[in-house]
Design a protein around this motif. Structure first.
Motif, PDB file in Angstrom:
ATOM      1  N   MET A   1       0.855  -1.173   0.000  1.00 51.81           N
ATOM      2  CA  MET A   1       0.000   0.000   0.000  1.00 51.81           C
ATOM      3  C   MET A   1       0.903   1.240   0.000  1.00 51.81           C
ATOM      4  O   MET A   1       1.802   1.356   0.824  1.00 51.81           O
ATOM      5  CB  MET A   1      -0.893  -0.028   1.243  1.00 51.81           C
ATOM      6  N   THR A   2       0.644   2.136  -0.897  1.00 46.48           N
ATOM      7  CA  THR A   2       1.476   3.326  -1.031  1.00 46.48           C
ATOM      8  C   THR A   2       0.953   4.454  -0.137  1.00 46.48           C
ATOM      9  O   THR A   2      -0.158   4.385   0.410  1.00 46.48           O
ATOM     10  CB  THR A   2       1.479   3.827  -2.485  1.00 46.48           C
ATOM     11  N   ASN A   3       1.756   5.487  -0.001  1.00 48.94           N
ATOM     12  CA  ASN A   3       1.337   6.665   0.769  1.00 48.94           C
ATOM     13  C   ASN A   3       0.101   7.310   0.148  1.00 48.94           C
ATOM     14  O   ASN A   3      -0.764   7.816   0.862  1.00 48.94           O
ATOM     15  CB  ASN A   3       2.474   7.686   0.836  1.00 48.94           C
TER      16      ASN A   3
ATOM     17  N   LYS B   1      -5.643   8.581   0.463  1.00 44.39           N
ATOM     18  CA  LYS B   1      -6.979   8.449  -0.114  1.00 44.39           C
ATOM     19  C   LYS B   1      -7.948   7.802   0.876  1.00 44.39           C
ATOM     20  O   LYS B   1      -9.079   8.258   1.049  1.00 44.39           O
ATOM     21  CB  LYS B   1      -6.926   7.592  -1.389  1.00 44.39           C
ATOM     22  N   LYS B   2      -7.507   6.743   1.528  1.00 39.81           N
ATOM     23  CA  LYS B   2      -8.384   6.018   2.452  1.00 39.81           C
ATOM     24  C   LYS B   2      -8.741   6.871   3.669  1.00 39.81           C
ATOM     25  O   LYS B   2      -9.879   6.863   4.133  1.00 39.81           O
ATOM     26  CB  LYS B   2      -7.746   4.699   2.860  1.00 39.81           C
ATOM     27  N   LEU B   3      -7.776   7.628   4.176  1.00 40.77           N
ATOM     28  CA  LEU B   3      -8.062   8.521   5.299  1.00 40.77           C
ATOM     29  C   LEU B   3      -9.015   9.637   4.880  1.00 40.77           C
ATOM     30  O   LEU B   3      -9.903  10.030   5.637  1.00 40.77           O
ATOM     31  CB  LEU B   3      -6.769   9.116   5.853  1.00 40.77           C
ATOM     32  N   ARG B   4      -8.836  10.122   3.675  1.00 38.57           N
ATOM     33  CA  ARG B   4      -9.704  11.180   3.161  1.00 38.57           C
ATOM     34  C   ARG B   4     -11.153  10.700   3.085  1.00 38.57           C
ATOM     35  O   ARG B   4     -12.076  11.398   3.500  1.00 38.57           O
ATOM     36  CB  ARG B   4      -9.217  11.594   1.778  1.00 38.57           C
ATOM     37  N   VAL B   5     -11.359   9.489   2.593  1.00 37.72           N
ATOM     38  CA  VAL B   5     -12.707   8.942   2.471  1.00 37.72           C
ATOM     39  C   VAL B   5     -13.275   8.592   3.848  1.00 37.72           C
ATOM     40  O   VAL B   5     -14.415   8.921   4.162  1.00 37.72           O
ATOM     41  CB  VAL B   5     -12.705   7.700   1.544  1.00 37.72           C
ATOM     42  N   ALA B   6     -12.472   7.930   4.678  1.00 39.18           N
ATOM     43  CA  ALA B   6     -12.947   7.488   5.990  1.00 39.18           C
ATOM     44  C   ALA B   6     -13.347   8.657   6.886  1.00 39.18           C
ATOM     45  O   ALA B   6     -14.322   8.577   7.630  1.00 39.18           O
ATOM     46  CB  ALA B   6     -11.879   6.649   6.679  1.00 39.18           C
ATOM     47  N   LEU B   7     -12.594   9.755   6.814  1.00 40.18           N
ATOM     48  CA  LEU B   7     -12.880  10.915   7.664  1.00 40.18           C
ATOM     49  C   LEU B   7     -13.740  11.971   6.967  1.00 40.18           C
ATOM     50  O   LEU B   7     -13.998  13.031   7.542  1.00 40.18           O
ATOM     51  CB  LEU B   7     -11.556  11.533   8.128  1.00 40.18           C
TER      52      LEU B   7
ATOM     53  N   ARG C   1      -4.978  11.318  -8.013  1.00 40.11           N
ATOM     54  CA  ARG C   1      -5.186  10.848  -9.382  1.00 40.11           C
ATOM     55  C   ARG C   1      -4.776   9.385  -9.515  1.00 40.11           C
ATOM     56  O   ARG C   1      -4.091   8.832  -8.654  1.00 40.11           O
ATOM     57  CB  ARG C   1      -4.369  11.695 -10.357  1.00 40.11           C
ATOM     58  N   LYS C   2      -5.162   8.770 -10.629  1.00 38.18           N
ATOM     59  CA  LYS C   2      -4.752   7.391 -10.908  1.00 38.18           C
ATOM     60  C   LYS C   2      -3.270   7.385 -11.274  1.00 38.18           C
ATOM     61  O   LYS C   2      -2.735   8.367 -11.785  1.00 38.18           O
ATOM     62  CB  LYS C   2      -5.572   6.811 -12.053  1.00 38.18           C
ATOM     63  N   GLU C   3      -2.622   6.269 -11.042  1.00 39.80           N
ATOM     64  CA  GLU C   3      -1.177   6.182 -11.273  1.00 39.80           C
ATOM     65  C   GLU C   3      -0.792   6.377 -12.736  1.00 39.80           C
ATOM     66  O   GLU C   3       0.310   6.841 -13.024  1.00 39.80           O
ATOM     67  CB  GLU C   3      -0.648   4.837 -10.760  1.00 39.80           C
ATOM     68  N   ASP C   4      -1.670   6.027 -13.662  1.00 40.38           N
ATOM     69  CA  ASP C   4      -1.332   6.161 -15.078  1.00 40.38           C
ATOM     70  C   ASP C   4      -1.648   7.557 -15.634  1.00 40.38           C
ATOM     71  O   ASP C   4      -1.366   7.834 -16.795  1.00 40.38           O
ATOM     72  CB  ASP C   4      -2.047   5.079 -15.902  1.00 40.38           C
ATOM     73  N   HIS C   5      -2.195   8.437 -14.815  1.00 39.62           N
ATOM     74  CA  HIS C   5      -2.506   9.805 -15.252  1.00 39.62           C
ATOM     75  C   HIS C   5      -1.195  10.594 -15.415  1.00 39.62           C
ATOM     76  O   HIS C   5      -0.263  10.440 -14.624  1.00 39.62           O
ATOM     77  CB  HIS C   5      -3.414  10.490 -14.221  1.00 39.62           C
ATOM     78  N   PRO C   6      -1.107  11.466 -16.436  1.00 37.61           N
ATOM     79  CA  PRO C   6       0.145  12.212 -16.651  1.00 37.61           C
ATOM     80  C   PRO C   6       0.489  13.188 -15.522  1.00 37.61           C
ATOM     81  O   PRO C   6       1.661  13.481 -15.304  1.00 37.61           O
ATOM     82  CB  PRO C   6      -0.099  12.972 -17.951  1.00 37.61           C
ATOM     83  N   LYS C   7      -0.500  13.696 -14.812  1.00 37.68           N
ATOM     84  CA  LYS C   7      -0.251  14.654 -13.722  1.00 37.68           C
ATOM     85  C   LYS C   7      -0.178  13.992 -12.341  1.00 37.68           C
ATOM     86  O   LYS C   7      -0.141  14.671 -11.318  1.00 37.68           O
ATOM     87  CB  LYS C   7      -1.374  15.707 -13.685  1.00 37.68           C
ATOM     88  N   TYR C   8      -0.150  12.667 -12.308  1.00 31.77           N
ATOM     89  CA  TYR C   8      -0.070  11.933 -11.040  1.00 31.77           C
ATOM     90  C   TYR C   8       1.252  12.247 -10.340  1.00 31.77           C
ATOM     91  O   TYR C   8       2.298  12.349 -10.977  1.00 31.77           O
ATOM     92  CB  TYR C   8      -0.176  10.431 -11.306  1.00 31.77           C
ATOM     93  N   MET C   9       1.184  12.416  -9.040  1.00 30.26           N
ATOM     94  CA  MET C   9       2.393  12.652  -8.257  1.00 30.26           C
ATOM     95  C   MET C   9       2.399  11.697  -7.068  1.00 30.26           C
ATOM     96  O   MET C   9       1.359  11.454  -6.460  1.00 30.26           O
ATOM     97  CB  MET C   9       2.395  14.098  -7.745  1.00 30.26           C
ATOM     98  N   GLU C  10       3.554  11.158  -6.764  1.00 26.63           N
ATOM     99  CA  GLU C  10       3.665  10.245  -5.641  1.00 26.63           C
ATOM    100  C   GLU C  10       3.742  11.041  -4.341  1.00 26.63           C
ATOM    101  O   GLU C  10       4.481  12.019  -4.247  1.00 26.63           O
ATOM    102  CB  GLU C  10       4.919   9.379  -5.804  1.00 26.63           C
ATOM    103  N   CYS C  11       2.965  10.614  -3.348  1.00 28.58           N
ATOM    104  CA  CYS C  11       2.949  11.272  -2.037  1.00 28.58           C
ATOM    105  C   CYS C  11       4.179  10.816  -1.253  1.00 28.58           C
ATOM    106  O   CYS C  11       4.363   9.622  -1.017  1.00 28.58           O
ATOM    107  CB  CYS C  11       1.671  10.914  -1.286  1.00 28.58           C
TER     108      CYS C  11
END
Length: 120
Positions: free
Chosen positions: A1-3, A8-14, A42-52
């Motif tokens: 599981m990535t950062n 994302k999960k914390l954002r949805v849960a809270l 964003r999805k990982e394959d999106h051009p503007k995706y950035m890793e947290c």
């Protein structure tokens, strides 16, 4: 599981919105824009995706603690300090009272046991 997944999960849960996350990060003096934040979701394959990164997630979690619990109280309290003349140890008034109460409780338990034995 990535950062990113954790964020994302914390954002949805809270039930947090982008504004809420920006405010939470500002509680720990970490500034981020909504557009930078949107790149993490964003999805990982999106051009503007950035890793947290670890730093962003760490700051978010620290800010979330402050957001949910409130700020930490100051460590130095205004309670008087009491010194024990026998040991030379300085304690706060509250801890000195607590240690005396513990001693009294133990002493009273000993007396109650000896009284029961002497009555038998």
């Amino acid at each position: 599981m990535t950062n990113n997944d954790i964020l994302k999960k914390l954002r949805v849960a809270l039930k947090l919105r982008d504004d809420d996350i920006v405010k939470i990060l500002s509680l720990v003096d970490f500034r981020i824009s909504k557009s930078e934040l949107g790149a993490f979701f964003r999805k990982e394959d999106h051009p503007k995706y950035m890793e947290c990164g670890d730093q962003i997630l760490r700051n978010f979690l620290n800010g979330l603690v402050i957001h949910l619990r409130g700020p930490m109280p100051p460590k130095n309290s205004n309670k008087e300090k009491v010194s024990n003349s026998k040991t030379g140890i300085v304690q706060s008034e509250a801890s000195a009272k607590a240690s005396k109460k513990k001693f009294i409780k133990k002493k009273s338990l000993l007396h109650s046991k000896t009284n029961k034995k002497s009555n038998d």
